[in-house]
Design a protein around this motif. Structure first.
Motif, PDB file in Angstrom:
ATOM      1  N   LEU A 172       0.829  -1.207   0.000  1.00 24.03           N
ATOM      2  CA  LEU A 172       0.000   0.000   0.000  1.00 24.03           C
ATOM      3  C   LEU A 172       0.865   1.259   0.000  1.00 24.03           C
ATOM      4  O   LEU A 172       0.586   2.227  -0.732  1.00 24.03           O
ATOM      5  CB  LEU A 172      -0.911  -0.015   1.228  1.00 24.03           C
ATOM      6  N   VAL A 173       1.908   1.266   0.821  1.00 21.31           N
ATOM      7  CA  VAL A 173       2.819   2.415   0.866  1.00 21.31           C
ATOM      8  C   VAL A 173       3.458   2.632  -0.505  1.00 21.31           C
ATOM      9  O   VAL A 173       3.540   3.764  -1.009  1.00 21.31           O
ATOM     10  CB  VAL A 173       3.898   2.215   1.946  1.00 21.31           C
ATOM     11  N   GLN A 174       3.903   1.536  -1.120  1.00 17.46           N
ATOM     12  CA  GLN A 174       4.510   1.626  -2.454  1.00 17.46           C
ATOM     13  C   GLN A 174       3.481   2.091  -3.489  1.00 17.46           C
ATOM     14  O   GLN A 174       3.778   2.926  -4.342  1.00 17.46           O
ATOM     15  CB  GLN A 174       5.074   0.266  -2.858  1.00 17.46           C
ATOM     16  N   MET A 175       2.285   1.563  -3.406  1.00 15.53           N
ATOM     17  CA  MET A 175       1.216   1.937  -4.331  1.00 15.53           C
ATOM     18  C   MET A 175       0.937   3.434  -4.236  1.00 15.53           C
ATOM     19  O   MET A 175       0.787   4.128  -5.261  1.00 15.53           O
ATOM     20  CB  MET A 175      -0.044   1.142  -3.974  1.00 15.53           C
ATOM     21  N   SER A 176       0.869   3.941  -3.029  1.00 18.29           N
ATOM     22  CA  SER A 176       0.627   5.365  -2.816  1.00 18.29           C
ATOM     23  C   SER A 176       1.724   6.214  -3.452  1.00 18.29           C
ATOM     24  O   SER A 176       1.451   7.246  -4.077  1.00 18.29           O
ATOM     25  CB  SER A 176       0.529   5.657  -1.315  1.00 18.29           C
ATOM     26  N   GLU A 177       2.965   5.774  -3.312  1.00 20.51           N
ATOM     27  CA  GLU A 177       4.080   6.521  -3.885  1.00 20.51           C
ATOM     28  C   GLU A 177       4.059   6.467  -5.415  1.00 20.51           C
ATOM     29  O   GLU A 177       4.377   7.458  -6.082  1.00 20.51           O
ATOM     30  CB  GLU A 177       5.401   5.981  -3.344  1.00 20.51           C
ATOM     31  N   ILE A 178       3.692   5.337  -5.960  1.00 18.52           N
ATOM     32  CA  ILE A 178       3.606   5.215  -7.426  1.00 18.52           C
ATOM     33  C   ILE A 178       2.516   6.142  -7.962  1.00 18.52           C
ATOM     34  O   ILE A 178       2.694   6.800  -8.998  1.00 18.52           O
ATOM     35  CB  ILE A 178       3.331   3.753  -7.829  1.00 18.52           C
ATOM     36  N   ILE A 179       1.393   6.224  -7.256  1.00 16.48           N
ATOM     37  CA  ILE A 179       0.318   7.145  -7.654  1.00 16.48           C
ATOM     38  C   ILE A 179       0.828   8.582  -7.636  1.00 16.48           C
ATOM     39  O   ILE A 179       0.582   9.362  -8.563  1.00 16.48           O
ATOM     40  CB  ILE A 179      -0.897   6.987  -6.721  1.00 16.48           C
ATOM     41  N   ASP A 180       1.561   8.928  -6.584  1.00 15.11           N
ATOM     42  CA  ASP A 180       2.105  10.288  -6.483  1.00 15.11           C
ATOM     43  C   ASP A 180       3.112  10.557  -7.599  1.00 15.11           C
ATOM     44  O   ASP A 180       3.155  11.661  -8.160  1.00 15.11           O
ATOM     45  CB  ASP A 180       2.768  10.489  -5.125  1.00 15.11           C
ATOM     46  N   GLU A 181       3.939   9.544  -7.916  1.00 18.88           N
ATOM     47  CA  GLU A 181       4.919   9.706  -8.995  1.00 18.88           C
ATOM     48  C   GLU A 181       4.211   9.967 -10.323  1.00 18.88           C
ATOM     49  O   GLU A 181       4.609  10.845 -11.098  1.00 18.88           O
ATOM     50  CB  GLU A 181       5.794   8.446  -9.104  1.00 18.88           C
ATOM     51  N   THR A 186       2.290  13.958 -14.670  1.00 16.41           N
ATOM     52  CA  THR A 186       1.229  14.546 -15.490  1.00 16.41           C
ATOM     53  C   THR A 186       0.853  15.941 -15.041  1.00 16.41           C
ATOM     54  O   THR A 186       0.353  16.739 -15.827  1.00 16.41           O
ATOM     55  CB  THR A 186      -0.037  13.675 -15.424  1.00 16.41           C
ATOM     56  N   GLY A 187       1.054  16.214 -13.752  1.00 18.78           N
ATOM     57  CA  GLY A 187       0.697  17.515 -13.231  1.00 18.78           C
ATOM     58  C   GLY A 187      -0.771  17.668 -12.939  1.00 18.78           C
ATOM     59  O   GLY A 187      -1.232  18.714 -12.483  1.00 18.78           O
ATOM     60  N   LYS A 188      -1.558  16.635 -13.195  1.00 22.00           N
ATOM     61  CA  LYS A 188      -2.998  16.746 -12.946  1.00 22.00           C
ATOM     62  C   LYS A 188      -3.603  15.442 -12.446  1.00 22.00           C
ATOM     63  O   LYS A 188      -4.806  15.246 -12.496  1.00 22.00           O
ATOM     64  CB  LYS A 188      -3.726  17.192 -14.205  1.00 22.00           C
ATOM     65  N   GLY A 189      -2.747  14.561 -11.976  1.00 21.63           N
ATOM     66  CA  GLY A 189      -3.272  13.295 -11.475  1.00 21.63           C
ATOM     67  C   GLY A 189      -3.871  13.446 -10.097  1.00 21.63           C
ATOM     68  O   GLY A 189      -3.578  14.369  -9.359  1.00 21.63           O
ATOM     69  N   ASN A 190      -4.734  12.555  -9.740  1.00 19.89           N
ATOM     70  CA  ASN A 190      -5.288  12.499  -8.397  1.00 19.89           C
ATOM     71  C   ASN A 190      -5.643  11.067  -8.065  1.00 19.89           C
ATOM     72  O   ASN A 190      -5.538  10.181  -8.904  1.00 19.89           O
ATOM     73  CB  ASN A 190      -6.521  13.415  -8.256  1.00 19.89           C
ATOM     74  N   LEU A 191      -6.069  10.871  -6.831  1.00 28.77           N
ATOM     75  CA  LEU A 191      -6.346   9.506  -6.384  1.00 28.77           C
ATOM     76  C   LEU A 191      -7.462   8.858  -7.197  1.00 28.77           C
ATOM     77  O   LEU A 191      -7.349   7.716  -7.626  1.00 28.77           O
ATOM     78  CB  LEU A 191      -6.724   9.521  -4.894  1.00 28.77           C
ATOM     79  N   ALA A 192      -8.525   9.614  -7.442  1.00 25.48           N
ATOM     80  CA  ALA A 192      -9.664   9.039  -8.166  1.00 25.48           C
ATOM     81  C   ALA A 192      -9.273   8.602  -9.564  1.00 25.48           C
ATOM     82  O   ALA A 192      -9.776   7.614 -10.095  1.00 25.48           O
ATOM     83  CB  ALA A 192     -10.795  10.062  -8.238  1.00 25.48           C
ATOM     84  N   ALA A 193      -8.363   9.365 -10.179  1.00 28.06           N
ATOM     85  CA  ALA A 193      -7.950   9.041 -11.543  1.00 28.06           C
ATOM     86  C   ALA A 193      -6.972   7.889 -11.590  1.00 28.06           C
ATOM     87  O   ALA A 193      -6.664   7.376 -12.658  1.00 28.06           O
ATOM     88  CB  ALA A 193      -7.329  10.271 -12.198  1.00 28.06           C
ATOM     89  N   SER A 194      -6.470   7.483 -10.414  1.00 24.65           N
ATOM     90  CA  SER A 194      -5.433   6.456 -10.405  1.00 24.65           C
ATOM     91  C   SER A 194      -5.900   5.139  -9.812  1.00 24.65           C
ATOM     92  O   SER A 194      -5.184   4.159  -9.849  1.00 24.65           O
ATOM     93  CB  SER A 194      -4.220   6.969  -9.614  1.00 24.65           C
ATOM     94  N   THR A 195      -7.072   5.123  -9.215  1.00 25.37           N
ATOM     95  CA  THR A 195      -7.557   3.903  -8.597  1.00 25.37           C
ATOM     96  C   THR A 195      -8.484   3.153  -9.536  1.00 25.37           C
ATOM     97  O   THR A 195      -8.703   3.530 -10.674  1.00 25.37           O
ATOM     98  CB  THR A 195      -8.293   4.238  -7.281  1.00 25.37           C
ATOM     99  N   ALA A 196      -9.020   2.070  -9.005  1.00 25.13           N
ATOM    100  CA  ALA A 196      -9.811   1.174  -9.849  1.00 25.13           C
ATOM    101  C   ALA A 196     -10.969   1.892 -10.529  1.00 25.13           C
ATOM    102  O   ALA A 196     -11.551   2.826  -9.990  1.00 25.13           O
ATOM    103  CB  ALA A 196     -10.353   0.027  -8.994  1.00 25.13           C
ATOM    104  N   ASN A 197     -11.263   1.384 -11.768  1.00 22.26           N
ATOM    105  CA  ASN A 197     -12.381   1.882 -12.572  1.00 22.26           C
ATOM    106  C   ASN A 197     -12.246   3.349 -12.949  1.00 22.26           C
ATOM    107  O   ASN A 197     -13.239   4.046 -13.153  1.00 22.26           O
ATOM    108  CB  ASN A 197     -13.720   1.683 -11.827  1.00 22.26           C
ATOM    109  N   SER A 198     -11.013   3.886 -13.012  1.00 26.53           N
ATOM    110  CA  SER A 198     -10.808   5.283 -13.373  1.00 26.53           C
ATOM    111  C   SER A 198     -10.197   5.374 -14.751  1.00 26.53           C
ATOM    112  O   SER A 198      -9.606   4.435 -15.260  1.00 26.53           O
ATOM    113  CB  SER A 198      -9.883   5.959 -12.358  1.00 26.53           C
ATOM    114  N   ALA A 199     -10.347   6.543 -15.352  1.00 25.69           N
ATOM    115  CA  ALA A 199      -9.719   6.782 -16.651  1.00 25.69           C
ATOM    116  C   ALA A 199      -8.246   7.057 -16.441  1.00 25.69           C
ATOM    117  O   ALA A 199      -7.845   7.641 -15.445  1.00 25.69           O
ATOM    118  CB  ALA A 199     -10.385   7.977 -17.327  1.00 25.69           C
ATOM    119  N   THR A 200      -7.437   6.650 -17.380  1.00 22.28           N
ATOM    120  CA  THR A 200      -6.006   6.921 -17.268  1.00 22.28           C
ATOM    121  C   THR A 200      -5.726   8.370 -17.599  1.00 22.28           C
ATOM    122  O   THR A 200      -6.523   9.061 -18.224  1.00 22.28           O
ATOM    123  CB  THR A 200      -5.210   6.013 -18.226  1.00 22.28           C
ATOM    124  N   LEU A 201      -4.563   8.842 -17.132  1.00 21.16           N
ATOM    125  CA  LEU A 201      -4.203  10.238 -17.308  1.00 21.16           C
ATOM    126  C   LEU A 201      -3.439  10.443 -18.607  1.00 21.16           C
ATOM    127  O   LEU A 201      -2.756   9.543 -19.091  1.00 21.16           O
ATOM    128  CB  LEU A 201      -3.332  10.686 -16.124  1.00 21.16           C
TER     129      LEU A 201
END
Length: 716
Positions: A172-181, A186-201
């Motif tokens: 989970l810690v690694q997953m969170s960091e990958i989302i932040d990376e 992209t400069g416009k990513g967020n949690l909702a866009a990176s989790t399940a059933n979301s559109a890619t950035l």
């Protein structure tokens, strides 16, 4: 009368003679059979400790229980390896370790080693199996992070469940960091866009789907634990013996330690004052690598982001994939962190506010000059005040003409006097101590002649160490800044200033609380030639004396209480002597005879005025709120394993941290500057000129320093 340094030297010689005598007696008792290294080491250690330690233990069932509990904690602090049945099997030795020592056996060490070796192999297969399957981060479940609240698993099924949650958390810690990376790219990513059933950035680089990120996170965790277990599987008999010997030493007090030959080499290198690496003092506690101190002038000190109290979780060599150091032995973690001058190391650290940060540091040689006392002037409301920073109580113990802290502070005072200062701040924050002689001499710069500290050995009356010089170098208003990391000689000086009512001690509620003296003895020198075949044995650092204030109270355990307490970002940390294992307790002896300062400050008046200011200062208010939240987080030891919940908590912590940093930057700047004479004296040496300028830069937004100046103004 002989000097303190001479007395200490004579005492060291006496203790060494005791060790030699003990070793000869040991050899005479075992001359019928070939001596075993573990038997010799433990027996010689205990013989010396029980004769020379300030407060020796009786080798009985109580001693046995202390060794048992501490060793069990050291080998499996997070209760992730041993089963409840294993602990039950070991418990039969709980009251027998003292008898094993006396008869020259080591069944407890052998059995624990056998069990741990097997469990390490079992867990290696277990974590590899668990990490083959994806984790579901949409499920709301929690994991306990406090080792004191954990229990040894009842069976292998319970152990598997513990490891499943633990590995899920690490992933989970690694997953969170990958989302932040990915969001940063992209400069416009967020949690909702990176989790399940979301559109890619949208980005120039292909973005990973949530499933891909989860797989990558597990891959990283697998590599981390493969590296860690590779080290664990390399643990040999000498490693186990060294750990066991150190546990035995630590049951006397936290500063009595056994150094294996390799550890002693590292210690000797540290004592030379020359470092090639990042320049941070590290300690291992509860399976974590913590930053104990930042060495002044080092690469870490100049980079500025690594702080005492930070927890290092991963170490990367430049852009290479970082290696986890969680659960790693301190000596092996240090090997990864140290390196050649000019190379980059990237440390992933968990900050005190709960946030995670990657800190890049270019390794370098410590600039020795930055470990020395430095001074500056502060201009406030048309008046000038002096400031002296003392990183440590350094001295030339070999009398080779080197510098001393007392001599340097005297010189800085002389320069500040020429600037016509109307008050002085002496900064002892993060000063871990050093030369006792210099602490005594330094106190003499601010008081008339008289006692400064009392030193007591195990036997006999206390020796009073006096300032015999009736001259007072500085007579004006004085504030001494301290925090929880001010220890030993710092506490002696602060206590003397407080007892003489010479100035105001200000900062955290209390200092560290280390009021003991240690000496290091080379066991190879103590053991006769008959033991050459099983040398080297390493060294023993043991507590031989205790400090007492001139008012009779010890600085041990309680430390020095500040006259004026300020909000402190480190106040929530479990740092200090009282939080360590088996510390010597506070006590008191008869006070020395001394006369307080004639023009003593009105502590009650100054405290009331300071408290009124602090209560209305938005920065102190934010700090107090932040500390309260840190205390709440520390007390709430269960962590959510649901991605959205975890990310929300991390984002909240970052927002709070950013808010405090913004308030710091927006605050009025302290008008502090390096002495013009210091800069002029450097001539064309730009390195030294930059050092003088760099010294004052972080002080310009130092809210504690600003309040210290205001307290001096109140006193005038």
């Amino acid at each position: 009368m002989s000097s303190p340094r001479l007395k200490i030297g004579l005492y060291a010689s006496l203790v060494m003679a005791i060790f030699v005598l003990a070793s000869y007696k040991l050899y005479q008792r075992n001359d019928a059979t070939a001596p075993q290294k573990d038997d010799v080491l433990i027996k010689v250690m205990l013989s010396g400790l029980n004769i020379a330690h300030y407060q020796p233990e009786k080798i009985d069932d109580t001693f046995s229980k202390r060794v048992f509990d501490l060793y069990l904690k050291r080998i499996d602090v997070n209760k992730k390896f041993l089963l409840k049945s294993d602990v039950a099997q070991l418990s039969k030795y709980q009251s027998d370790i003292d008898d094993q020592v006396k008869r020259g056996s080591h069944e407890f060490l052998d059995m624990s080693t056998q069990l741990m070796d097997q469990r390490v192999k079992d867990i290696q297969a277990l974590y590899r199996d668990i990490l083959t399957k994806p984790f579901d981060f949409t499920v709301e479940e929690k994991m306990e992070t406090d080792p004191e609240k954990m229990v040894f698993p009842a069976d292998k099924a319970a152990q598997r469940e513990d490891w499943r949650k633990f590995l899920k958390y690490r992933t989970l810690v690694q997953m969170s960091e990958i989302i932040d990376e990915q969001a940063k790219r992209t400069g416009k990513g967020n949690l909702a866009a990176s989790t399940a059933n979301s559109a890619t950035l949208t980005t120039n680089e292909p973005n990973r789907t949530p499933e891909q990120m989860e797989a990558e996170a597990r891959k990283r965790v697998l590599k981390y634990y493969d590296d860690q277990f590779r080290d664990l599987l390399q643990t040999d008999a000498n490693d186990r013996l060294a750990m066991y010997a150190n546990v035995v030493a630590n049951t006397y007090d936290p500063h009595t330690e056994y150094f294996a030959p390799r550890d002693k080499d590292n210690f000797d290198q540290a004592m030379t004052g020359r470092f090639e690496g990042i320049g941070a003092s590290l300690q291992e506690k509860d399976g974590q690598i913590k930053v104990a101190d930042i060495i002044p002038g080092s690469a870490s000190y100049r980079q500025g982001e690594l702080k005492a109290g930070d927890i290092i979780t991963r170490v990367g060599q430049g852009a290479e994939v970082p290696v986890s150091v969680e659960g790693m032995r301190l000596d092996k973690a240090i090997v990864l962190i140290k390196g050649k001058k000019g190379t980059e190391v990237r440390l992933t650290v968990k900050k005190s506010d709960g946030s995670t940060k990657i800190i890049p540091i270019i390794r370098d040689v410590v600039i020795i000059e930055d470990t020395y006392a430095q001074s500056a002037t502060i201009n406030e409301n048309g008046k000038k005040y002096g400031y002296i920073k003392l990183p440590s109580f350094y001295a030339d113990f070999n009398d080779n003409g080197g510098r001393s802290s007392a001599g340097d502070v005297k010189k800085e005072l002389e320069k500040l006097q020429k600037e016509n200062i109307q008050g002085l701040v002496l900064d002892l924050r993060f000063n871990g101590g050093g030369s006792l002689t210099d602490a005594v001499e330094m106190a003499g710069l601010f008081i008339d002649s008289g006692p400064v500290v009392q030193v007591r050995s195990r036997q006999g009356a206390a020796t009073v160490l006096n300032d015999r010089d009736p001259r007072v170098q500085y007579t004006g208003p004085l504030v001494v800044l301290v925090n929880k990391f001010s220890a030993s000689a710092s506490e002696i000086l602060a206590a003397a200033i407080q007892d003489y009512k010479r100035g105001i001690v200000m900062g955290s509620t209390s200092t560290y609380g280390k009021g003991t003296v240690q000496r290091i003895f080379d066991l190879d020198d103590a053991l006769p030639a008959e033991f050459n075949s099983i040398k080297p044995f390493g060294s023993l650092k043991l507590t031989t004396q205790k400090f007492y204030r001139i008012n009779g109270g010890s600085t041990q355990f309680k430390g020095v209480m500040s006259d004026i307490v300020l909000p402190d970002p480190y106040s929530y940390l479990d740092q200090g002597e009282k939080e360590s294992e088996y510390p010597l307790k506070w006590d008191e002896i008869a006070p020395a005879r001394y006369k307080t300062w004639a023009d003593a400050p009105n502590v009650a008046k100054l405290t009331a005025a300071s408290q009124k200011r602090v209560a209305t200062d938005p920065r102190f208010k934010l700090m107090s709120e932040m500390v309260q939240r840190m205390v709440q987080r520390k007390n709430d030891t269960s962590v959510s394993l649901k991605l959205t919940t975890y990310k929300a908590e991390q984002d909240k912590a970052k927002i709070e941290s950013d808010k405090f940093e913004a308030a710091q930057k927006a605050a009025a700047t302290i008008n502090i500057s390096a002495l013009a004479t210091d800069i002029q004296a450097q001539g064309s040496d730009t390195i030294k000129v930059n050092r003088a300028v760099r010294f004052v830069k972080p002080l310009r937004k130092d809210m504690t320093l600003r309040e210290a100046v205001l307290v001096i103004q109140d006193e005038a």
